[in-house]
Scaffold this motif. Structure first.
Motif, short mmCIF file in Angstrom:
data_model
loop_
_atom_site.label_atom_id
_atom_site.label_comp_id
_atom_site.label_asym_id
_atom_site.label_seq_id
_atom_site.Cartn_x
_atom_site.Cartn_y
_atom_site.Cartn_z
N SER A 109 9.40 0.18 31.14
CA SER A 109 8.30 1.13 31.36
C SER A 109 7.15 0.88 30.40
N LEU A 110 7.46 0.56 29.15
CA LEU A 110 6.41 0.22 28.18
C LEU A 110 5.66 -1.02 28.62
N ASN A 111 6.37 -1.96 29.23
CA ASN A 111 5.72 -3.19 29.69
C ASN A 111 4.63 -2.92 30.71
N LEU B 114 -9.14 3.17 43.60
CA LEU B 114 -8.10 2.22 43.16
C LEU B 114 -7.26 2.82 42.04
N HIS B 115 -7.90 3.59 41.16
CA HIS B 115 -7.14 4.27 40.11
C HIS B 115 -6.15 5.25 40.73
N PHE B 116 -6.59 5.98 41.74
CA PHE B 116 -5.71 6.91 42.45
C PHE B 116 -4.53 6.15 43.08
N LEU B 117 -4.83 5.02 43.69
CA LEU B 117 -3.78 4.22 44.33
C LEU B 117 -2.76 3.73 43.30
N ARG B 118 -3.26 3.26 42.15
CA ARG B 118 -2.37 2.76 41.10
C ARG B 118 -1.54 3.90 40.52
N ASN B 119 -2.17 5.04 40.31
CA ASN B 119 -1.47 6.20 39.77
C ASN B 119 -0.41 6.70 40.74
N PHE B 120 -0.74 6.71 42.02
CA PHE B 120 0.21 7.14 43.05
C PHE B 120 1.43 6.22 43.07
N THR B 121 1.18 4.92 42.92
CA THR B 121 2.28 3.95 42.90
C THR B 121 3.24 4.23 41.75
N HIS B 122 2.69 4.50 40.57
CA HIS B 122 3.53 4.75 39.42
C HIS B 122 4.26 6.09 39.53
N LYS B 123 3.62 7.08 40.08
CA LYS B 123 4.28 8.36 40.29
C LYS B 123 5.42 8.23 41.28
N THR B 124 5.22 7.40 42.30
CA THR B 124 6.29 7.16 43.28
C THR B 124 7.47 6.47 42.62
N LYS B 125 7.17 5.45 41.79
CA LYS B 125 8.25 4.77 41.06
C LYS B 125 9.01 5.74 40.18
N HIS B 126 8.25 6.59 39.49
CA HIS B 126 8.90 7.55 38.59
C HIS B 126 9.75 8.55 39.38
N PHE B 127 9.26 8.97 40.53
CA PHE B 127 10.00 9.92 41.38
C PHE B 127 11.36 9.35 41.78
N SER C 66 8.41 3.01 34.93
CA SER C 66 6.97 3.15 35.17
C SER C 66 6.31 3.71 33.93
N THR C 67 5.01 3.59 33.86
CA THR C 67 4.27 4.14 32.73
C THR C 67 4.44 5.65 32.64
N ILE C 68 4.61 6.29 33.79
CA ILE C 68 4.80 7.74 33.81
C ILE C 68 6.07 8.12 33.04
N TYR C 69 7.06 7.24 33.07
CA TYR C 69 8.30 7.50 32.33
C TYR C 69 8.03 7.63 30.83
N VAL C 70 7.18 6.76 30.29
CA VAL C 70 6.81 6.84 28.88
C VAL C 70 6.06 8.13 28.60
N LEU C 71 5.14 8.49 29.49
CA LEU C 71 4.38 9.72 29.32
C LEU C 71 5.31 10.94 29.31
N GLU C 72 6.28 10.95 30.22
CA GLU C 72 7.22 12.07 30.28
C GLU C 72 8.09 12.12 29.02
N MET C 73 8.45 10.96 28.48
CA MET C 73 9.21 10.95 27.23
C MET C 73 8.40 11.56 26.10
#
Length: 512
Positions: A203-205, A230-243, A248-255
Motif C-alpha cells: 500500500s505504501l508503494n 482523472l483524479h476522481f477516476l484514480r481515487n475511485f480505483t483506489h477506493k474500490t481496491k480498498h473496499f 491501496s493508498t487508502i489503506y495507509v490513510l485508514e491506518m
C-alpha cells in the motif's frame, strides 16, 4: 433543431480555437522571457524526453543551455535554476516570495489529498503552525530516544537476515528493506507495530511508486483541463481496491486515522513521537473525534491556533509515506555502494569498532562521532538524491535577477541530480568518493542540497540521516556484504518524487 445543432458546433469550434490559441501562447512563455530551453511539443511539452532520459537530462540540458533554462512538464512551464547565486536568493534571501511548493507531481500521482494538504505544501501562517508542531520531534533529546526505538525495531530484521544467510539466500535489498523500514516508520513515528507488513508495504508503494509512464498521470500533466476527472477516476480505483481489501493508498490513510483515534483514547499522552507532538498542537485532546462531523474536522476549537483533524491526518499520512520511501531509497543505494567498494565497508567497520563495543547497541553519541559513515551517506545522496524531483518553489511576486525576469506564478525547480553531478562543481562527478565530504565547509550548500535548503528544507532531515546511519552501522557491524553475480551496474530510475534502482540489487551477506 438543426439551428441548435449548428450553434452547438459553432460554440465547440470557438472553444477549441480559443484553447489552441491559449496553449500556443503558454508554450511561448520562455521565448517571451528570453529564457533558453528545448522546444516543446504542442501536445506533450518536453514530457517525452523527460520520460526517455530521466534526471540525466538535467546534465545534458545544463551543458547545452547553461544553469538557467525553461522546460514544460506537459503544459506546465518550469524554470530550472542551477545557478547557486540565484538559488541563494530564491531559497534564503527572498524565501518569503518563494514560500510554497508546486504539488503538481505528487498531486498527479497520489489519489488522496492528504499528500497535497500536508505541511509540505501549506503556505503562510498555517504552514508555520504545522511546521512548528512537527519540529520539536527533531531536537537532540528526541533523536536520542528515537535511536533506541529504531534499534529495537530493527532487531527482528537482523534475526531474519541471519536466518537467510544460513540458507545461502541472496538479498534483494529493496524488498528486504521494505518490511524493515515500514515497521520502523510506524514504530518510531506512531508507536505501533504493524501486523500485516506485506499489505502495508504494497500500500505504501502505491503512494510514490508511480511515474509519468502511467497513462492517467501522463494525460493529467499534459491536459490539466481534465485533471479533476482523472483524479476522481484514480481515487475511485483506489477506493474500490480498498473496499475489496486489496493494497491501496487508502489503506495507509485508514491506518493513520486508526492510530490517531487510538492515541486520543488514552488518558495520558506521553509518547515521545511525531504523532504525539502533532496531537499536542491540535484541538484533539483526549477525545474521540466523530468521523462524520466534517465541520469539526476543519475547525480550530480552542484558543489560539490549533491544528485541525485534517491537519493531523495529512501530516501523519505524509510522514508515513515520505519517511518510508526516502529512507528505503537512501539505504538501497547505500548498501549497494558499501558492497561494491569493500575498502569503504572496511573503513566504516573500523570506525564502528572505535566508538562501539560489539556487544553493545549503537547509541546516539556513538553514531554522532562516526564521521566517515556520515561522509559515505552524503556521497550516496549526492549521486542518488532520494527525492530528486522534490525541491521546487512558486514565485508569489515578480523577481528580477540580472536580465532574467521570474514572473509571479512561475514554478522554479532545483535540479538536484544536475547540480550534484555537474563537473563544474565536482571532480569526477559520476565517481563514488566519500572523501570529497571530508571538509563540508568547502562545499557550496546550494550545489549540494539533497534535503533542500532554507526555511522550507525537509523537516525530516535530521531523523532521516540518523535512521540511515544507524541502519548502515548495524548492517556493517553484523555482516560482510558483497555484490551477487546477478546484480547489474547501478542505474537510477526516477519516479515523481523518489529515486529507485532500475534493476534489483542482490547482495550476499556473511555474519561476523
Amino acid at each position: 433543431m438543426d439551428i441548435l445543432v449548428f450553434f452547438f458546433f459553432v460554440l465547440v469550434g470557438i472553444s477549441l480555437l480559443k484553447w489552441i490559441r491559449n496553449r500556443r501562447e503558454n508554450f511561448r512563455c520562455f521565448e517571451k522571457l528570453g529564457i533558453p530551453g528545448p522546444k516543446p511539443s504542442f501536445w506533450f511539452g518536453n514530457l517525452l524526453d523527460s520520460i526517455k532520459f530521466g534526471q540525466q537530462r538535467e546534465v545534458l540540458l545544463q551543458q547545452k543551455y547553461g544553469p538557467i533554462y525553461g522546460v514544460f512538464v506537459g503544459s506546465i512551464p518550469i524554470l530550472v535554476v542551477g545557478d547557486p547565486e540565484l538559488l541563494k536568493i530564491i531559497e534564503v534571501k527572498k524565501a518569503q516570495i518563494f514560500n510554497r511548493r508546486n504539488p503538481v507531481l505528487p498531486g498527479v500521482g497520489t489519489p488522496v489529498k492528504a499528500v497535497t494538504e500536508s505541511v509540505v505544501y501549506m503556505t503562510g501562517s498555517k504552514w508555520k503552525h504545522n511546521r512548528d508542531a512537527v519540529t520539536p520531534s527533531y531536537t537532540t533529546s528526541k533523536l536520542k530516544m528515537l535511536t533506541a526505538v529504531v534499534n529495537r525495531s530493527f532487531e527482528k530484521s537482523w534475526k531474519d537476515m541471519r536466518e537467510m544467510t544460513k540458507n545461502g539466500i541472496q538479498f534483494d535489498m529493496r524488498e528486504f528493506l521494505s518490511s524493515s523500514v515500514a515497521d520502523m516508520t510506524f514504530q518510531s513515528a506512531f508507536g505501533i507495530e504493524v501486523n500485516d507488513q506485506k499489505k502495508l508495504v504494497q500500500s505504501l508503494n502505491y503512494s510514490f511508486d508511480t511515474d509519468l509512464t502511467n497513462p492517467i498521470n501522463f494525460v493529467s500533466v499534459c491536459f490539466p483541463e481534465i485533471s479533476n476527472f482523472l483524479h476522481f477516476l484514480r481515487n475511485f480505483t483506489h477506493k474500490t481496491k480498498h473496499f475489496f481489501s486489496f493494497p491501496s493508498t487508502i489503506y495507509v490513510l485508514e491506518m493513520c486515522k486508526k492510530v490517531i483515534s487510538a492515541r486520543l483514547s488514552f488518558e495520558k499522552n506521553s509518547y515521545p513521537d511525531i504523532l504525539q507532538l502533532i496531537i499536542n498542537a491540535s484541538s484533539l485532546k483526549n477525545v474521540e473525534l466523530p468521523e462524520e462531523n466534517e465541520k469539526l474536522k476543519n475547525t480550530d476549537v480552542r484558543n489560539g491556533y490549533k491544528l485541525s483533524y485534517n491537519d493531523c491526518l495529512s501530516n501523519c499520512f505524509y510522514t508515513a509515506v515520505a519517511k518510508f520511501d526516502t529512507i528505503r531509497s537512501a539505504l538501497t543505494f547505500s548498501t549497494y555502494c558499501i558492497a561494491k567498494y569493500p575498502e569503504v565497508q572496511d573503513k566504516i567497520r573500523e570506525e564502528i569498532s572505535k566508538y562501539n563495543k560489539k556487544e553493545e547497541s549503537i547509541d546516539y553519541t556513538a553514531i554522532s562521532k562516526m564521521t566517515y559513515l556520515d561522509q559515505v551517506l552524503n556521497e550516496v545522496l549526492r549521486l542518488f538524491p532520494s527525492a530528486a524531483n522534490f525541491v521546487n518553489r512558486v514565485a508569489e511576486e515578480d523577481l528580477k535577477y540580472n536580465d532574467i525576469l521570474i514572473p509571479k506564478g512561475m514554478t522554479v525547480y532545483v535540479p538536484l541530480y544536475g547540480l550534484h553531478r555537474n563537473p563544474e562543481y565536482w571532480t569526477d562527478p559520476d565517481e563514488f568518493n566519500p572523501d570529497r565530504f571530508q571538509d563540508k565547509s568547502s562545499i557550496n550548500p546550494y550545489i549540494y542540497q539533497p534535503f533542500g535548503i532554507g526555511l522550507r528544507h525537509c523537516a525530516g532531515m535530521r531523523p532521516g540521516q540518523l535512521i540511515c546511519k544507524l541502519f548502515l552501522a548495524n548492517l556493517v557491524k553484523s555482516f560482510k556484504f558483497t555484490l551477487a553475480p546477478e546484480t547489474k551496474e547501478i542505474e537510477p530510475h526516477f519516479r515523481f518524487v523518489i529515486t529507485f534502482s532500475k534493476h534489483p540489487i542482490y547482495l550476499n551477506a556473511t555474519p561476523l
